[in-house]
Design a protein around this motif. Structure first.
Motif, PDB file in Angstrom:
ATOM      1  N   HIS A  24       6.222 -11.987 -13.517  1.00  9.85           N
ATOM      2  CA  HIS A  24       7.400 -11.518 -14.234  1.00  9.85           C
ATOM      3  C   HIS A  24       8.273 -10.694 -13.279  1.00  9.85           C
ATOM      4  O   HIS A  24       7.768  -9.858 -12.532  1.00  9.85           O
ATOM      5  N   PRO A  25       9.588 -10.915 -13.284  1.00  3.84           N
ATOM      6  CA  PRO A  25      10.472 -10.202 -12.345  1.00  3.84           C
ATOM      7  C   PRO A  25      10.335  -8.682 -12.416  1.00  3.84           C
ATOM      8  O   PRO A  25      10.360  -8.003 -11.388  1.00  3.84           O
ATOM      9  N   GLN A  26      10.186  -8.140 -13.628  1.00  4.36           N
ATOM     10  CA  GLN A  26      10.044  -6.685 -13.772  1.00  4.36           C
ATOM     11  C   GLN A  26       8.764  -6.192 -13.100  1.00  4.36           C
ATOM     12  O   GLN A  26       8.763  -5.159 -12.427  1.00  4.36           O
ATOM     13  N   ASP A  27       7.673  -6.959 -13.257  1.00  6.22           N
ATOM     14  CA  ASP A  27       6.407  -6.570 -12.637  1.00  6.22           C
ATOM     15  C   ASP A  27       6.476  -6.675 -11.120  1.00  6.22           C
ATOM     16  O   ASP A  27       5.943  -5.824 -10.409  1.00  6.22           O
ATOM     17  N   LYS A  28       7.115  -7.738 -10.640  1.00  3.31           N
ATOM     18  CA  LYS A  28       7.240  -7.889  -9.190  1.00  3.31           C
ATOM     19  C   LYS A  28       8.025  -6.732  -8.594  1.00  3.31           C
ATOM     20  O   LYS A  28       7.643  -6.175  -7.547  1.00  3.31           O
ATOM     21  N   MET A  29       9.099  -6.343  -9.260  1.00  4.39           N
ATOM     22  CA  MET A  29       9.902  -5.219  -8.768  1.00  4.39           C
ATOM     23  C   MET A  29       9.072  -3.937  -8.735  1.00  4.39           C
ATOM     24  O   MET A  29       9.125  -3.162  -7.772  1.00  4.39           O
ATOM     25  N   ALA A  30       8.260  -3.722  -9.787  1.00  3.76           N
ATOM     26  CA  ALA A  30       7.424  -2.520  -9.843  1.00  3.76           C
ATOM     27  C   ALA A  30       6.378  -2.536  -8.730  1.00  3.76           C
ATOM     28  O   ALA A  30       6.125  -1.512  -8.082  1.00  3.76           O
ATOM     29  N   LEU A  31       5.759  -3.688  -8.511  1.00  2.00           N
ATOM     30  CA  LEU A  31       4.734  -3.791  -7.470  1.00  2.00           C
ATOM     31  C   LEU A  31       5.320  -3.563  -6.076  1.00  2.00           C
ATOM     32  O   LEU A  31       4.692  -2.909  -5.232  1.00  2.00           O
ATOM     33  N   LEU A  32       6.486  -4.097  -5.824  1.00  2.00           N
ATOM     34  CA  LEU A  32       7.122  -3.885  -4.514  1.00  2.00           C
ATOM     35  C   LEU A  32       7.475  -2.418  -4.312  1.00  2.00           C
ATOM     36  O   LEU A  32       7.378  -1.895  -3.195  1.00  2.00           O
ATOM     37  N   GLN A  33       7.839  -1.732  -5.402  1.00  2.00           N
ATOM     38  CA  GLN A  33       8.113  -0.310  -5.296  1.00  2.00           C
ATOM     39  C   GLN A  33       6.813   0.471  -5.061  1.00  2.00           C
ATOM     40  O   GLN A  33       6.792   1.440  -4.299  1.00  2.00           O
ATOM     41  N   ILE A  34       5.722   0.031  -5.703  1.00  2.00           N
ATOM     42  CA  ILE A  34       4.421   0.652  -5.464  1.00  2.00           C
ATOM     43  C   ILE A  34       4.027   0.508  -4.001  1.00  2.00           C
ATOM     44  O   ILE A  34       3.547   1.459  -3.370  1.00  2.00           O
ATOM     45  N   LYS A  35       4.230  -0.672  -3.451  1.00  2.00           N
ATOM     46  CA  LYS A  35       3.925  -0.906  -2.035  1.00  2.00           C
ATOM     47  C   LYS A  35       4.722   0.043  -1.146  1.00  2.00           C
ATOM     48  O   LYS A  35       4.188   0.613  -0.182  1.00  2.00           O
ATOM     49  N   LYS A  36       5.989   0.223  -1.487  1.00  2.00           N
ATOM     50  CA  LYS A  36       6.840   1.136  -0.712  1.00  2.00           C
ATOM     51  C   LYS A  36       6.340   2.567  -0.821  1.00  2.00           C
ATOM     52  O   LYS A  36       6.284   3.302   0.178  1.00  2.00           O
ATOM     53  N   GLU A  37       5.967   2.996  -2.049  1.00  2.00           N
ATOM     54  CA  GLU A  37       5.480   4.363  -2.250  1.00  2.00           C
ATOM     55  C   GLU A  37       4.155   4.603  -1.531  1.00  2.00           C
ATOM     56  O   GLU A  37       3.833   5.750  -1.187  1.00  2.00           O
ATOM     57  N   LEU A  38       3.389   3.537  -1.324  1.00  2.00           N
ATOM     58  CA  LEU A  38       2.130   3.648  -0.586  1.00  2.00           C
ATOM     59  C   LEU A  38       2.331   3.489   0.915  1.00  2.00           C
ATOM     60  O   LEU A  38       1.364   3.347   1.666  1.00  2.00           O
ATOM     61  N   ASN A  39       3.588   3.480   1.341  1.00  2.00           N
ATOM     62  CA  ASN A  39       3.947   3.384   2.762  1.00  2.00           C
ATOM     63  C   ASN A  39       3.560   2.044   3.383  1.00  2.00           C
ATOM     64  O   ASN A  39       3.138   1.979   4.535  1.00  2.00           O
ATOM     65  N   ASN A  40       3.720   0.988   2.597  1.00  2.00           N
ATOM     66  CA  ASN A  40       3.523  -0.386   3.096  1.00  2.00           C
ATOM     67  C   ASN A  40       2.214  -0.568   3.860  1.00  2.00           C
ATOM     68  O   ASN A  40       2.213  -0.991   5.016  1.00  2.00           O
ATOM     69  N   PRO A  41       1.089  -0.295   3.230  1.00  2.00           N
ATOM     70  CA  PRO A  41      -0.191  -0.410   3.948  1.00  2.00           C
ATOM     71  C   PRO A  41      -0.524  -1.852   4.278  1.00  2.00           C
ATOM     72  O   PRO A  41      -0.086  -2.791   3.593  1.00  2.00           O
ATOM     73  N   THR A  42      -1.312  -2.032   5.310  1.00  2.00           N
ATOM     74  CA  THR A  42      -1.694  -3.369   5.759  1.00  2.00           C
ATOM     75  C   THR A  42      -2.420  -4.145   4.670  1.00  2.00           C
ATOM     76  O   THR A  42      -2.275  -5.364   4.550  1.00  2.00           O
ATOM     77  N   ILE A  43      -3.194  -3.442   3.858  1.00  2.00           N
ATOM     78  CA  ILE A  43      -3.970  -4.113   2.817  1.00  2.00           C
ATOM     79  C   ILE A  43      -3.069  -4.842   1.816  1.00  2.00           C
ATOM     80  O   ILE A  43      -3.506  -5.760   1.127  1.00  2.00           O
TER      81      ILE A  43
END
Length: 328
Positions: A24-43
């Protein structure tokens, strides 16, 4: 003509790809923001904007019928350095959060975004560097049944309003730096859930509230704290308790007067000041340790008693009989 046909085929393939995407587009946007808040970890390197988050993103699982993210797992990354991502509150269908073995995930639990997740059933934040107090999770999180905050650096007192969560079955707060006593409200959890209460390896202290006599729990572990006084209210013949662990405290009560549940399999009361004889039915237990107490009398025979060695009984005031020396 051939060039136009080729370009049209490419366009159609992109359209088909976007239509078949489960995320879902809303979920994808949230997940990408989570990745950013986690400082784009390799995992999270598989979390790429032009790919389907429900198909190939590491740690993400979706409900196929709803095309919404239902489970999020991020674990075993020593290089992830950040605080808990606030954007997790933008995943409204999330049922399970599993953050495990992230030693450089720090800061407090952000209760405001987490409390938005009304469908959340399991919250695991374990073996991280997170600290601060454990918040009172609001009653609106009525689907939460597994709360695992073990092996972190949480401090302060136990949140008193957890009993208001109607489906809560598992409370794992062990191996933290929690202090204070157990709130009397903990005797009022929903009895139908048979909640398990695991509070070992903290700095909790004081007497147990009498209200715990109401608590019908499957497993209770209060070991390695500084509790004192009476713990007999944890027992009861009509309860469904399978395991009681209260070792390495300052408990002082007559064990011979307690009534064991018919479902009891494990009892560890070692390293306390417990006295008296053995209660009826002790021979039916599968794992037993009463060492380092002040108990007296003859060790019962029959049942499972033959499987316990000296270590289960030694350093008491006057216990005798196999596997200790014979009674005089």
């Amino acid at each position: 003509m051939a060039t136009k046909l080729f370009l049209m085929l490419i366009l159609l393939s992109h359209v088909a790809s976007s239509l078949s995407e489960l995320c879902h587009p809303q979920d994808k946007m949230a997940l990408l923001q989570i990745k950013k808040e986690l400082n784009n970890p390799t995992i999270l390197s598989s979390w790429k904007p032009h790919t389907d988050c429900c198909k190939i993103w590491n740690g993400v699982n979706c409900f196929r019928s709803k095309n919404r993210v239902g489970y999020l797992t991020i674990s075993h990354d020593n290089n992830l350095r950040s605080k808990f991502p606030l954007s997790i509150g933008n995943l409204p269908y999330l049922e399970s959060i599993f953050f495990y073995h992230l030693p450089n995930l720090t800061g407090p639990i952000p209760i405001e975004p987490i409390s938005k997740l009304l469908k959340l059933k399991t919250l695991t934040i374990s073996s991280t560097g997170m600290s601060g107090t454990i918040p009172d999770f609001p009653a609106q999180m009525k689907n939460l049944f597994n709360l695992d905050l073990s092996s972190n650096h949480f401090s302060g007192s136990l949140p008193p309003s957890l009993f208001k969560l109607p489906k809560l079955e598992m409370i794992r707060f062990y191996n933290n730096s929690l202090t204070g006593s157990i709130p009397s409200s903990y005797g009022y959890f929903n009895k139908k859930n048979l909640p398990s209460l695991l509070l070992s390896d903290n700095q909790l202290y004081g007497k147990l509230p009498l209200s715990l006599a109401r608590l019908n729990t499957t497993v209770i572990d209060l070991s390695y704290n500084k509790f004192e006084g009476d713990a007999s209210m944890l027992f009861g013949s009509n309860k469904a308790t399978r395991e009681i662990h209260i070792s390495n405290n300052l408990f002082k009560f007559d064990l011979g007067k307690v009534e064991l549940s018919k479902t009891m399999t494990t009892l560890d009361v070692s390293h306390n000041q417990i006295y008296g004889k053995f209660p009826m039915g002790i021979e039916n237990i599968s794992w037993l340790n009463v060492s380092y107490n002040r108990m007296c009398g003859k060790i019962p025979k029959g049942g499972n008693m033959h499987i316990f060695g000296v270590n289960s009984f030694f350093h008491n005031r006057c216990l005798c009989g196999s596997p200790l020396p014979n009674c005089k």
